[in-house]
Design an enzyme around this catalytic site. Structure first.
Site, PDB file in Angstrom:
ATOM      1  N   ASN A 147       0.799  -1.220   0.000  1.00  0.00           N
ATOM      2  CA  ASN A 147       0.000   0.000   0.000  1.00  0.00           C
ATOM      3  C   ASN A 147       0.835   1.276   0.000  1.00  0.00           C
ATOM      4  O   ASN A 147       0.300   2.377   0.006  1.00  0.00           O
ATOM      5  CB  ASN A 147      -1.003   0.007   1.164  1.00  0.00           C
ATOM      6  CG  ASN A 147      -0.328   0.010   2.521  1.00  0.00           C
ATOM      7  OD1 ASN A 147       0.879  -0.180   2.628  1.00  0.00           O
ATOM      8  ND2 ASN A 147      -1.107   0.196   3.564  1.00  0.00           N
ATOM      9  N   CYS A 148       2.154   1.155  -0.059  1.00  0.00           N
ATOM     10  CA  CYS A 148       3.055   2.312  -0.133  1.00  0.00           C
ATOM     11  C   CYS A 148       2.958   2.921  -1.534  1.00  0.00           C
ATOM     12  O   CYS A 148       3.084   2.222  -2.538  1.00  0.00           O
ATOM     13  CB  CYS A 148       4.487   1.865   0.156  1.00  0.00           C
ATOM     14  SG  CYS A 148       5.747   3.109  -0.190  1.00  0.00           S
ATOM     15  N   ASP A 149       2.710   4.214  -1.618  1.00  0.00           N
ATOM     16  CA  ASP A 149       2.550   4.881  -2.917  1.00  0.00           C
ATOM     17  C   ASP A 149       3.788   4.736  -3.801  1.00  0.00           C
ATOM     18  O   ASP A 149       3.668   4.547  -5.010  1.00  0.00           O
ATOM     19  CB  ASP A 149       2.221   6.364  -2.729  1.00  0.00           C
ATOM     20  CG  ASP A 149       0.814   6.588  -2.195  1.00  0.00           C
ATOM     21  OD1 ASP A 149      -0.026   5.670  -2.316  1.00  0.00           O
ATOM     22  OD2 ASP A 149       0.549   7.684  -1.662  1.00  0.00           O
TER      23      ASP A 149
END
Length: 130
Positions: A15-17
């Site tokens: 979920n890290c951009d």
């Protein structure tokens, strides 16, 4: 010719951009990657020495991120070398600057940290004749 036989592994948190952006970049290049989720699979302790040698603990440990800022001052102050950084990232995988990208080619083992596509191998959708 089949093209590249290079195995590219992207290490990070889904979920890290920046990880999302990196995975999308590899897909746009037509490159298959392996994804290693720090949250589910942990930090590969056997690879840490190579990462630290390649990029240094100062780059591997994200001292600008939320996880670092939430650490108490004593813990932050204790991270002063490869050994202490290694211990911290194994306990707190989210403190690693993401993604860590690793691949092996004829020139050897490569490791990058962060979104740095200019340092990554080009894929078939971006290959030049030569």
């Amino acid at each position: 010719m089949r093209g590249m036989n290079t195995v590219i592994t992207v290490y990070g948190i889904p979920n890290c951009d920046t990880v999302k952006k990196s995975r999308a970049w590899f897909a746009e290049q037509g490159l298959d990657i392996q994804f290693h989720d720090f949250k589910k699979q942990g930090v590969p302790a056997d690879l840490l020495p190579g990462w630290l040698k390649a990029v240094g603990w100062q780059k591997l440990v994200n001292r600008q991120g939320t996880t670092w800022r939430k650490l108490d001052a004593a813990t932050q102050a204790s991270v002063q070398d490869d050994a202490s950084a290694s211990a911290l990232v194994q306990q707190q995988p989210s403190v690693i600057k993401r993604p860590v990208v690793q691949w092996q080619d004829a020139q050897g083992l490569h490791v990058t940290v962060g979104f740095v596509p200019d340092q990554w191998p080009a894929g078939p959708n971006h290959a030049s004749k030569g």
